[in-house]
Design an enzyme around this catalytic site. Structure first.
Site, PDB file in Angstrom:
ATOM      1  N   ARG A  18      -6.649  -2.408   3.316  1.00  0.00           N
ATOM      2  CA  ARG A  18      -6.945  -1.271   4.199  1.00  0.00           C
ATOM      3  C   ARG A  18      -7.334  -1.685   5.612  1.00  0.00           C
ATOM      4  O   ARG A  18      -7.005  -0.996   6.579  1.00  0.00           O
ATOM      5  CB  ARG A  18      -8.042  -0.413   3.573  1.00  0.00           C
ATOM      6  N   CYS A  76      -2.090  -1.045 -10.063  1.00  0.00           N
ATOM      7  CA  CYS A  76      -2.278   0.343  -9.634  1.00  0.00           C
ATOM      8  C   CYS A  76      -2.849   1.171 -10.783  1.00  0.00           C
ATOM      9  O   CYS A  76      -2.290   1.170 -11.883  1.00  0.00           O
ATOM     10  CB  CYS A  76      -0.957   0.931  -9.154  1.00  0.00           C
ATOM     11  N   MET A 115       0.842  -1.194   0.000  1.00  0.00           N
ATOM     12  CA  MET A 115       0.000   0.000   0.000  1.00  0.00           C
ATOM     13  C   MET A 115       0.874   1.239   0.000  1.00  0.00           C
ATOM     14  O   MET A 115       1.659   1.455   0.925  1.00  0.00           O
ATOM     15  CB  MET A 115      -0.947  -0.010   1.206  1.00  0.00           C
ATOM     16  N   MET A 116       0.727   2.049  -1.049  1.00  0.00           N
ATOM     17  CA  MET A 116       1.548   3.243  -1.191  1.00  0.00           C
ATOM     18  C   MET A 116       1.347   4.183  -0.008  1.00  0.00           C
ATOM     19  O   MET A 116       0.217   4.419   0.434  1.00  0.00           O
ATOM     20  CB  MET A 116       1.196   3.981  -2.486  1.00  0.00           C
ATOM     21  N   GLN A 133       7.723  -5.157  -3.985  1.00  0.00           N
ATOM     22  CA  GLN A 133       6.879  -4.927  -5.156  1.00  0.00           C
ATOM     23  C   GLN A 133       7.514  -3.869  -6.053  1.00  0.00           C
ATOM     24  O   GLN A 133       7.857  -2.770  -5.596  1.00  0.00           O
ATOM     25  CB  GLN A 133       5.475  -4.473  -4.789  1.00  0.00           C
ATOM     26  N   HIS A 164      -6.656  -8.625  -7.304  1.00  0.00           N
ATOM     27  CA  HIS A 164      -7.617  -7.715  -6.682  1.00  0.00           C
ATOM     28  C   HIS A 164      -8.934  -7.885  -7.420  1.00  0.00           C
ATOM     29  O   HIS A 164      -9.002  -7.679  -8.637  1.00  0.00           O
ATOM     30  CB  HIS A 164      -7.119  -6.273  -6.791  1.00  0.00           C
ATOM     31  N   LYS A 223       0.784  -9.104  -9.291  1.00  0.00           N
ATOM     32  CA  LYS A 223      -0.449  -8.636  -8.653  1.00  0.00           C
ATOM     33  C   LYS A 223      -1.223  -7.815  -9.678  1.00  0.00           C
ATOM     34  O   LYS A 223      -0.717  -6.827 -10.211  1.00  0.00           O
ATOM     35  CB  LYS A 223      -0.157  -7.784  -7.422  1.00  0.00           C
ATOM     36  N   GLY A 247      -9.036  -7.602  -1.877  1.00  0.00           N
ATOM     37  CA  GLY A 247     -10.108  -6.647  -2.140  1.00  0.00           C
ATOM     38  C   GLY A 247     -11.291  -6.794  -1.208  1.00  0.00           C
ATOM     39  O   GLY A 247     -12.028  -7.775  -1.308  1.00  0.00           O
ATOM     40  N   GLY A 248     -11.479  -5.835  -0.302  1.00  0.00           N
ATOM     41  CA  GLY A 248     -12.668  -5.799   0.550  1.00  0.00           C
ATOM     42  C   GLY A 248     -12.753  -6.882   1.599  1.00  0.00           C
ATOM     43  O   GLY A 248     -13.819  -7.094   2.175  1.00  0.00           O
TER      44      GLY A 248
END
Length: 339
Positions: free
Chosen positions: A237, A100, A18-19, A70, A174, A142, A215-216
């Site tokens: 997240r 991305c 995650m950036m 990555q 994702h 990815k 994802g989610g």
């Protein structure tokens, strides 16, 4: 030649790259909560790896193992050189970002836009694999389930089938499309609907591939459900905003004892003090721990003290101690009011 860690490259559970979030400080903190999870760096472009400050961009603590690098890029030769540098530094995996969707990434012809160029991705991965072959580490991809009007499973399957011609057998997917125009990176993580069935189908039709879903995903129940269909689950997240969830998932999957949150901070202290002694600022580390007490009484007081005090030039570990004390006081006050 530095040997990668690689004693347990179990992809059952991992934390997403995650950036601006999964830097070395964040990864060290996450490792305390999840002893076995595979951790990923932020995306680093191949030219930055080759020409930039490697200690700043690529430095990591041995405690982070297993940890993957990555990379972003679309030039096979550059990616091969960067992948070899990562392998020499001791990373346990090198991953190519094909997911991305930001405008900056697209302007460099890498990220999600590469899903439209599977032959190029195949050639990039082949070059990366050749460059790292002597180190025995995997090169993975990815990606998204598609971009823009790629709305059929066939598009994802064709992409994977082409890329695996490079010898790549491990894909992190994702489960959202990416819209290359019209949505911000944040919106691309939330607006396109999740399509888990498409990723499950990919694994069912390609049983020899290792497929990890992203994802989610936010709960133990989610993880258990997906592991009935794919090889691994990657949290994004939720892992950052509610980091104790990592410990709960580790406990559910491996029986790892649930750590006390205060003890996690105590174990983090030597790392923090070592980096403060090197000139790092406290806020650069504590910004990653704000969510440790999420959902518990006093969590807001903990976050408030860190947010208000950790940025000061003279901030030291005592700020964390005050934040923990404020959380306890807040929890006691809530208990008194409730009684």
């Amino acid at each position: 030649m530095r040997k990668p860690y690689n004693t347990r490259m179990d992809r059952t559970f991992s934390v997403a790259p995650m950036m601006d979030w999964t830097d070395r400080h964040c990864r060290t903190f996450h490792r305390l909560l999840a002893p076995h999870a595979l951790l990923y760096t932020e995306m680093v472009t191949a030219p930055a790896v080759i020409h930039g400050d490697r200690e700043r961009l690529l430095g990591f603590d041995p405690a982070e193992h297993p940890v993957a690098l990555q990379l972003g890029g679309s030039e096979p030769d550059e990616l091969a050189q960067a992948a070899r540098i990562g392998a020499e530094l001791g990373y346990d995996e090198v991953n190519l970002n094909v997911g991305c969707p930001s405008d900056r990434v697209q302007s460099g012809r890498f990220g999600a836009c590469l899903m439209r160029e599977p032959v190029l991705v195949r050639d990039c991965v082949a070059a990366m694999r050749e460059a790292t072959a002597a180190f025995g580490i995997p090169v993975t991809v990815k990606c998204r389930i598609g971009v823009d009007d790629q709305d059929e499973y066939a598009g994802l399957a064709a992409f994977v089938e082409t890329v695996q011609q490079s010898g790549c057998t491990q894909f992190i997917v994702h489960a959202r499309k990416a819209w290359l125009q019209g949505l911000s990176p944040k919106e691309n993580r939330e607006v396109p609907p999740l399509n888990y069935a498409r990723v499950h189908r990919l694994k069912a039709e390609h049983p020899r591939l290792t497929v990890v879903i992203n994802g989610g995903i936010s709960s133990v129940a989610d993880v258990r459900t997906h592991l009935g269909h794919v090889d691994g689950v990657m949290l994004g997240r939720t892992a950052y905003h509610e980091p104790y969830r990592l410990a709960e998932i580790e406990h559910a999957l491996d029986g790892t004892p649930l750590p006390d949150r205060d003890e996690v901070l105590a174990r983090l202290r030597p790392y923090v003090e070592a980096h403060l002694a090197r000139g790092d600022r406290l806020q650069h580390i504590t910004r990653h721990i704000l969510g440790l007490y999420q959902g518990l009484p006093g969590a807001r007081a903990f976050r408030r003290v860190l947010s208000e005090q950790a940025h000061r030039a003279d901030a030291d570990w005592s700020v964390v101690e005050r934040a923990v004390a404020a959380r306890r006081d807040g929890a006691r006050e809530r208990t008194v009011v409730a009684s």
